[in-house]
Structures are given as C-alpha cells and as structure tokens.
Scaffold this active site. Structure first.
Site, PDB file in Angstrom:
ATOM      1  CE1 TYR A 197      14.255  82.836   5.428  1.00 23.53           C
ATOM      2  CE2 TYR A 197      15.593  80.966   6.126  1.00 23.53           C
ATOM      3  CZ  TYR A 197      14.398  81.673   6.167  1.00 23.53           C
ATOM      4  OH  TYR A 197      13.362  81.224   6.954  1.00 23.53           O
ATOM      5  CE1 TYR A 204      24.863  73.409   1.709  1.00 24.33           C
ATOM      6  CE2 TYR A 204      23.122  71.878   2.314  1.00 24.33           C
ATOM      7  CZ  TYR A 204      23.906  72.979   2.609  1.00 24.33           C
ATOM      8  OH  TYR A 204      23.739  73.636   3.797  1.00 24.33           O
ATOM      9  CG  HIS A 205      22.935  67.667   2.651  1.00 25.05           C
ATOM     10  ND1 HIS A 205      21.973  67.501   1.691  1.00 25.05           N
ATOM     11  CD2 HIS A 205      22.382  68.430   3.625  1.00 25.05           C
ATOM     12  CE1 HIS A 205      20.868  68.125   2.074  1.00 25.05           C
ATOM     13  NE2 HIS A 205      21.093  68.693   3.242  1.00 25.05           N
TER      14      HIS A 205
END
Length: 390
Positions: free
Chosen positions: A11, A184-185
């Site tokens: 993206y 994830y973070h």
C-alpha cells in the site's frame, strides 16, 4: 546510485516506488514477496480497488510515466541467502524498508500469527542491517517505516523520537521507552532498538520514520492510470479505521466506533507519507544524515468519533445515508486519550501538510463509490469474525 525499496508491492511501498522512480535517473529496485495479497485473502477480504500484477504495474509505469530505471525482484527478506544475494548484486546506496506484516489486529488473532508477525518483521530487518555490515555497505542510508504505535499512549506530548530522563538530579537524553500495544507494534519497537544498535556498532546512517495511520487511495503518480492504483483494504484486520469507515458508508453500513471513540490517533495522508520517504531517499549524498534520526510521520491527531462524524458529513455530498454506532471495544485502550504528537522534523521535511483530513475523505469516498459492489460483497469483513483457514 541504486535505491532499493522493500515492500514495493504494498500500500505504501508501491506509490513510494513510483514517486522515487519518476524523480530520479538512478536505478530503483522494488523488492517484495507479494505476501500482503495472500494475507488479506486469508482473512476473507480483498482490495476495494482492483490492483494489477507486479508485471502489469511495471508496464504501466513505463507507458504512463516513461519510467525506464525501475525493476522488480521477488523474494523473501526473512531468507538470509536471498538478502545476501540482493545486497551483493545490487549494492544499494539507499534502502527504503517498508516491508512488514503491518496489521496489529492480524497479529492478535492467535499465537501462530503473533509468532509469524514477530519472526517475519524482525528477521527481515536484522538480515538487512547485518547484511549491510557484512557486505561493507555501512554507508548505505537505511530508511525504515516503523510506527507511531511504538510510543503507546502517554499522558504528555510525544517527542519526535527521544525523551529526557531525570534521576537523582541528573538528566540525559534516552530513546523513548517502547510502550507498544500489540504484537505487531512490538516488532517495530524492537526494530527501532535494533536500528539504534546497528548505527552504534556499524555506523549505518538511519532514518527511523514512525508512520502514523495512513489514509488515502491515490498519489499524483498512481492517479495517472488505473493500472497504477495502490491497494485499498477495508476489512477489520488490514483496513485502517478511516478506510473502514468510508467503506461502511459506501455499503450503507453503520460506521462502527468501538467504545466512546474519544481517543485521538495520529494520521497522515498517503501523499504526505510518500513525499517524506521520497525526500529522504533522494537527498543529495552530501546532505544525507550520518546519524540516527527519528521522524514522526504524522500531520495531525484526530479522535475516532470525529473521523466518523467527518465522514458522515462528507457522505451526504454523495447522497450516502450513514449512521454512527458505538460497539464494545475489542481492544484494551483508553477511549478518552487526548494524544499530542510532535512532528516539527517531519513537517519541515515535506513542507507542510498537503491536504486537510476532510478533503482526503472527500477524495476517498469519491473513489470508493465506483467499487461499491466489491465492498458490499465483503461487508461481513468489517467486523472481526470467523476467518478463512489458511
């Protein structure tokens, strides 16, 4: 000169690749394993905007923008042998590292996906950093998109990277403590620490670009031809909140605000995110940073409920009847947190915000109404639920 962009099919990575390739005659190499397409499919969703294969994208870049300096390499950065070959063959002067499993909700699904996310993201970054050291490429400017999520939600204004710590009357500048709220973070918190260590031990010049929630469907380059479109995810797992709300408005589905929704989050338009990465990647060698620099890639903070209300107002212009509904929050967060984030360094880099949030939502809805059929066919993915088995 050679510029290597990882996650070049993603993206953010794809429009960044286009921006850089159209603004330089240097060699530009996009690298990706095309896994983002598979991850979104695995949760039963798809991109609202149709996206071509990487070959179709490259052909369109040549035809529309006259790009002749762009090539693509398919491979997995988790594989050390692939990274070694990539670096030894191409010897990049700059690396823009946008490749990662980018979804916090995806990393929270179960232990398997948490393990995958941490292994995938951390191993790729370590392979690149150690590869630069072992291939004598420590002058390479390493630019990584980490995330503003590494800061957590402190009750004071978040500085651009560092913090001042005081103990027993003594003060010192230290890295901001990692207070990530998802598996994830945490990968980006660890990446930030690993980059700091690589800079200290190897001398690699590093730009840690802490990316905010990014919204938008297009940039100047992708808007030139539908074949150049970047992906647009709108499901619970991969669609950021502004994208999901806009898709819900198009589908005539209530916008799902979790909890009170008064918590403010940092945002940046896709155009402004791409511009900052391009500015760093295309900097004159004499002007490139030799140190480790942190950028808060954010242009404003906005509350979740304000996002929904803004989209509801703009949706009226498209004759879209939409309601805002509050649901129990599946996430553990302060629903009234008034985040403030400093961004002077990044704001100076891009020369100020290019568009307002309201204008961004108007452009976004104007694009999405053309793909209502795709969105409504997958509206069951707006909320977390049973997933397609891998």
């Amino acid at each position: 000169m050679t510029i290597l962009i990882t996650g070049g099919d993603g993206y953010l990575g794809w429009p960044t690749t286009l921006r850089i390739a159209t603004q330089t005659d240097d060699r530009v190499i996009a690298v990706d394993n095309l896994a983002r397409r598979e991850w979104v499919e695995s949760v039963g969703s798809t991109s609202a905007l149709p996206i071509g294969s990487i070959d179709e994208r490259l052909d369109a870049a040549r035809e529309v923008h006259g790009v002749q300096n762009l090539s693509f390499v398919e491979g997995d950065l988790v594989e050390r042998e692939f990274v070694d070959e990539l670096l030894s063959v191409h010897e990049p002067d700059t690396i823009v590292h946008t490749a990662a499993q980018p979804s916090a909700p995806y990393s929270q699904i179960n232990g398997e996906r948490a393990n995958f996310t941490q292994h995938n993201n951390l191993q790729a970054t370590r392979n690149l950093l150690w590869g630069l050291e072992e291939h004598d490429l420590t002058d390479t400017h390493f630019i990584e998109t980490t995330t503003t999520g590494v800061y957590g939600a402190p009750e004071f204004p978040i500085p651009e990277g560092g913090a001042t710590m005081e103990n027993q009357g003594e003060r010192d500048e230290v890295p901001f403590p990692a207070m990530a709220g998802s598996w994830y973070h945490l990968t980006k918190s660890h990446d930030a620490a690993n980059m700091r260590l690589a800079h200290k031990q190897f001398g690699i010049p590093i730009s840690d670009v802490r990316t905010a929630i990014t919204y938008g469907t297009e940039t100047e380059e992708t808007n030139a031809d539908p074949r150049l479109s970047t992906r647009f995810d709108f499901d619970y797992y991969f669609g950021v909140v502004a994208h999901r709300f806009c898709a819900q408005a198009v589908a005539g589905y209530p916008m799902t605000v979790y909890g009170k929704g008064e918590q403010r989050k940092p945002f940046v338009a896709l155009e402004d995110a791409v511009e900052g990465l391009a500015q760093l990647a295309l900097a004159d060698p004499d002007d490139r940073p030799s140190d480790l620099t942190v950028y808060n890639q954010v242009t404003r903070e906005i509350s979740i409920v304000e996002i929904a209300e803004t989209i509801a107002d703009v949706a009226n212009e498209f004759e879209l009847g939409v309601e805002v509904e509050h649901f129990e929050n599946p996430r553990d967060e302060d629903e009234t947190h008034k985040m403030v984030m400093e961004n002077d360094r990044y704001d100076h880099l891009i020369g100020g915000q290019s568009t307002t949030f309201e204008e961004g939502m108007r452009s976004l809805l104007g694009t999405l109404v053309e793909y209502e059929d795709v969105i409504t066919a997958h509206e069951d993915r707006f909320l977390p639920g049973v997933l397609t088995e891998d």
